[in-house]
Design an enzyme around this catalytic site. Structure first.
Site, PDB file in Angstrom:
ATOM      1  N   GLY A   1       0.827  -1.204   0.000  1.00  0.00           N
ATOM      2  CA  GLY A   1       0.000   0.000   0.000  1.00  0.00           C
ATOM      3  C   GLY A   1       0.854   1.243   0.000  1.00  0.00           C
ATOM      4  O   GLY A   1       2.021   1.227   0.412  1.00  0.00           O
TER       5      GLY A   1
ATOM      6  N   GLY B   1       0.225   5.652   0.522  1.00  0.00           N
ATOM      7  CA  GLY B   1      -0.674   6.775   0.749  1.00  0.00           C
ATOM      8  C   GLY B   1       0.082   8.076   0.814  1.00  0.00           C
ATOM      9  O   GLY B   1       1.266   8.159   0.464  1.00  0.00           O
ATOM     10  N   GLY B   2      -0.620   9.113   1.284  1.00  0.00           N
ATOM     11  CA  GLY B   2      -0.018  10.435   1.319  1.00  0.00           C
ATOM     12  C   GLY B   2       1.101  10.568   2.326  1.00  0.00           C
ATOM     13  O   GLY B   2       2.011  11.383   2.159  1.00  0.00           O
ATOM     14  N   MET B   3       1.046   9.772   3.407  1.00  0.00           N
ATOM     15  CA  MET B   3       2.051   9.890   4.457  1.00  0.00           C
ATOM     16  C   MET B   3       3.184   8.896   4.330  1.00  0.00           C
ATOM     17  O   MET B   3       4.303   9.169   4.760  1.00  0.00           O
ATOM     18  CB  MET B   3       1.383   9.703   5.830  1.00  0.00           C
ATOM     19  CG  MET B   3       0.425  10.798   6.209  1.00  0.00           C
ATOM     20  SD  MET B   3       1.263  12.346   6.574  1.00  0.00           S
ATOM     21  CE  MET B   3       2.068  11.920   8.119  1.00  0.00           C
TER      22      MET B   3
ATOM     23  N   VAL C   1       3.303   1.249   2.869  1.00  0.00           N
ATOM     24  CA  VAL C   1       3.093   0.108   3.754  1.00  0.00           C
ATOM     25  C   VAL C   1       3.675  -1.143   3.098  1.00  0.00           C
ATOM     26  O   VAL C   1       3.406  -1.432   1.930  1.00  0.00           O
ATOM     27  CB  VAL C   1       1.595  -0.094   4.054  1.00  0.00           C
ATOM     28  CG1 VAL C   1       1.394  -1.298   4.987  1.00  0.00           C
ATOM     29  CG2 VAL C   1       0.995   1.159   4.673  1.00  0.00           C
TER      30      VAL C   1
ATOM     31  N   LYS D   1       4.784   0.438   8.141  1.00  0.00           N
ATOM     32  CA  LYS D   1       4.576   1.693   7.407  1.00  0.00           C
ATOM     33  C   LYS D   1       5.772   2.603   7.587  1.00  0.00           C
ATOM     34  O   LYS D   1       6.132   2.968   8.713  1.00  0.00           O
ATOM     35  CB  LYS D   1       3.304   2.400   7.886  1.00  0.00           C
ATOM     36  CG  LYS D   1       3.020   3.682   7.103  1.00  0.00           C
ATOM     37  CD  LYS D   1       1.633   4.213   7.378  1.00  0.00           C
ATOM     38  CE  LYS D   1       1.341   5.431   6.515  1.00  0.00           C
ATOM     39  NZ  LYS D   1      -0.029   5.919   6.681  1.00  0.00           N
TER      40      LYS D   1
ATOM     41  N   ASP E   1      -8.244  10.051   9.722  1.00  0.00           N
ATOM     42  CA  ASP E   1      -8.209   9.637   8.318  1.00  0.00           C
ATOM     43  C   ASP E   1      -9.103   8.419   8.087  1.00  0.00           C
ATOM     44  O   ASP E   1      -8.714   7.470   7.413  1.00  0.00           O
ATOM     45  CB  ASP E   1      -6.774   9.336   7.881  1.00  0.00           C
ATOM     46  CG  ASP E   1      -6.605   9.386   6.357  1.00  0.00           C
ATOM     47  OD1 ASP E   1      -7.444  10.038   5.693  1.00  0.00           O
ATOM     48  OD2 ASP E   1      -5.652   8.781   5.842  1.00  0.00           O
TER      49      ASP E   1
END
Length: 530
Positions: free
Chosen positions: A27, A29-31, A34, A49, A159
């Site tokens: 995965g 994402g924005g931060m 993963v 992560k 979130d």
């Protein structure tokens, strides 16, 4: 990652903190990213992560970000509940100087979590798919149980969204990614002014820059449930700025497939946090839907008058009088929060000057371009399936879908309709133009409310620019004799010159099919002065 020579080196197989071996990226994402990783001490699979590299941050800001991440992950680790992903550990990924990320010895925090091999709710909802209200309510029960446990531990998620809901074996629902969670007394904004989270699931108070609370997570739960039953987020727009503006000030579009879940979703998406049900009330309502209750009764909210503006009504194309605009709503609904919302939206997007996907820009462009010469413009080529029409009396030309026929012509406008005669493109000219197209739209809206007193609903009306000229966008829905319709209107032109209006209306249930027609007509629209 990049080695010193500039070529890309895979992170697969890297050992983090002397313990966690990266095996597969699962995965992003924005931060952060993963990974599935192997815990070589306990011989188990975990999810790890890693924060993204942040080259735009100063060393002090980077230290602050890393420390906040460690602190907030440790806070999330306090939550022990079967519907909450288990946070096992927080470790640092120490990099070599040659990696290109910073000086040797720098360490990016990594959050080590329980590995749940399961699809996300976002996976199930891909391509606009939906879930029946009863099944959505079952998923919601797991989510609200997770939020109750988090809030009891003093932790806000920040979130909540379909991508952070895992649907595990035997019906287990797991809320994951507490990596940007925060303790309840922390600020919603970082020192650098960055707002964290996913824009379509941010509560209005967060958009306005106010301190979030448990009700903010419940709003995101409502947005997630809305998408589950409707196939899209409740305030989906073409750009992040438009979505943020809509969340802050626009009324909620009515649900079509909410069933018994609709009253709860509407309540959770109230603009004012005090108008939303509590987590306990939400859980009770979800249980009622799962048990087959057809009508869910929610308790009266604690406050009234500052939620979404009540539905307004109608559609009429006459110019109307140029008098004062009609009233803006009730109670605490005033214009000041809109200005605040726009300022915060600029922070979310990252700039105060933002080019929209619909070839319009925000109102700061209007002020800067006022009085400037209209730039030359080359229209888009005529798309396949369209043909170019020239309306010499209006001094315009534009593409029209093949099969659409002219229906009505006057000295001020022309209308083309599709073969069903339910969808229409209308081009109008106002000569001379008034102070701003939005004032013209406000006049039309006043007539529309009279013509459709119970069914008109404004989706948005806002200033913008189009091809360097003052402009306004107006979207709304209304009920015809046999079906609901949706419409979009773009007006542009300078005071004292000519204003051009490009209008499309079509059955609401087929809006996604007809909406691209508006874009193609707009992009190929040419005036005699262009």
């Amino acid at each position: 990652m990049r080695a010193g020579g500039g070529h890309v080196v895979s992170d697969e197989g890297r050992l983090i903190a002397g313990r966690y071996r990266l095996t597969e990226q699962i995965g992003r994402g924005g931060m952060g990213t993963v990974w599935r990783a192997g815990d070589e001490v306990l011989d188990r699979q975990v999810a790890l992560k890693r924060l993204h590299v942040q080259p735009h941050l100063s060393p002090d800001d980077l230290v602050r970000l890393y420390e906040r991440t460690r602190r907030e992950a440790r806070s999330a680790a306090r939550i022990a509940h079967p519907n909450v992903i288990v946070v096992h550990d927080v470790v640092d990924d120490h990099l070599d100087a040659g990696d290109g990320y910073g000086e040797a010895g720098d360490g990016r925090p990594c959050i080590v979590m329980e590995y749940v091999p399961a699809p996300t709710l976002a996976d199930l909802l891909g391509d606009g798919r939906t879930i029946p209200p009863e099944d959505s309510a079952r998923i919601g029960l797991g989510m609200v149980a997770a939020l109750r446990a988090a809030h009891a531990a003093g932790v806000l998620h920040r979130d909540v969204k379909p991508g952070n809901v895992l649907l595990g074996a035997e019906g287990r629902v797991v809320l994951t990614d507490f990596g940007i969670a925060m303790t309840a007394d922390a600020s919603t904004l970082t020192k650098t002014g960055e707002m964290v989270g996913s824009i379509h699931y941010m509560a209005p108070e967060r958009i306005r820059g106010q301190t979030p609370g448990p009700a903010s997570d419940l709003w995101a739960l409502g947005a997630t449930l809305y998408q589950a039953v409707e196939g899209r987020p409740p305030f989906r727009r073409l750009t992040a700025m438009e979505a943020a503006y809509a969340i802050a000030v626009d009324p909620l579009e009515p649900l079509k497939q909410g069933g018994a879940l609709e009253p709860l979703i509407v309540a959770l998406l109230s603009k004012d946090p005090a108008d939303r049900p509590t987590a306990e009330q939400t859980e009770e309502a979800l249980r009622a839907v799962v048990s087959g209750v057809t009508t869910v009764t929610l308790p009266k909210p604690a406050s009234q008058g500052s939620g979404a503006e009540p539905p307004e009504t109608g559609r009429g194309r006459g110019r109307g009088s140029r008098g004062a605009e009609p009233g803006r709503g009730r109670g605490k609904r005033v214009l000041v929060p809109v200005g605040v919302a726009l300022a915060v939206v600029a922070t979310v997007v990252g700039a105060t000057l933002y080019m929209r996907a619909d070839n319009t820009t925000n109102d700061s462009d209007s002020r800067q371009n006022a009085g400037a010469a209209t730039p030359s413009y080359s229209p888009s080529p005529v798309p396949d399936g369209f043909h170019l029409v020239k309306e010499e009396s209006l001094g315009v030309s534009f593409p029209v879908p093949d099969g659409w026929k002219p229906n009505k012509r006057t000295a001020e406008q022309v209308t083309y309709v599709d073969p069903t005669r339910l969808a229409e493109i209308r081009i109008g000219v106002v000569d001379p133009a008034g102070s701003h197209p939005i004032a013209h739209f406000a006049d039309i809206e006043a007539n529309t409310k009279v013509n459709y007193p119970n069914t008109y609903r404004k989706l948005r009306m806002q200033k913008t620019t189009f091809r360097g000229q003052p402009a306004a966008i107006w979207e709304f829905t209304f009920q015809g004799r046999a079906r609901a319709f949706r419409a979009i209107d773009l007006g542009f032109g300078r005071e004292g010159e000519r204003e051009y209006d490009i209008y499309l209306s079509a059955p609401d249930e087929k809006w996604d099919t007809y909406r691209p027609v508006f874009d193609k007509v707009r992009d190929g629209f040419v005036t005699s002065g262009s």
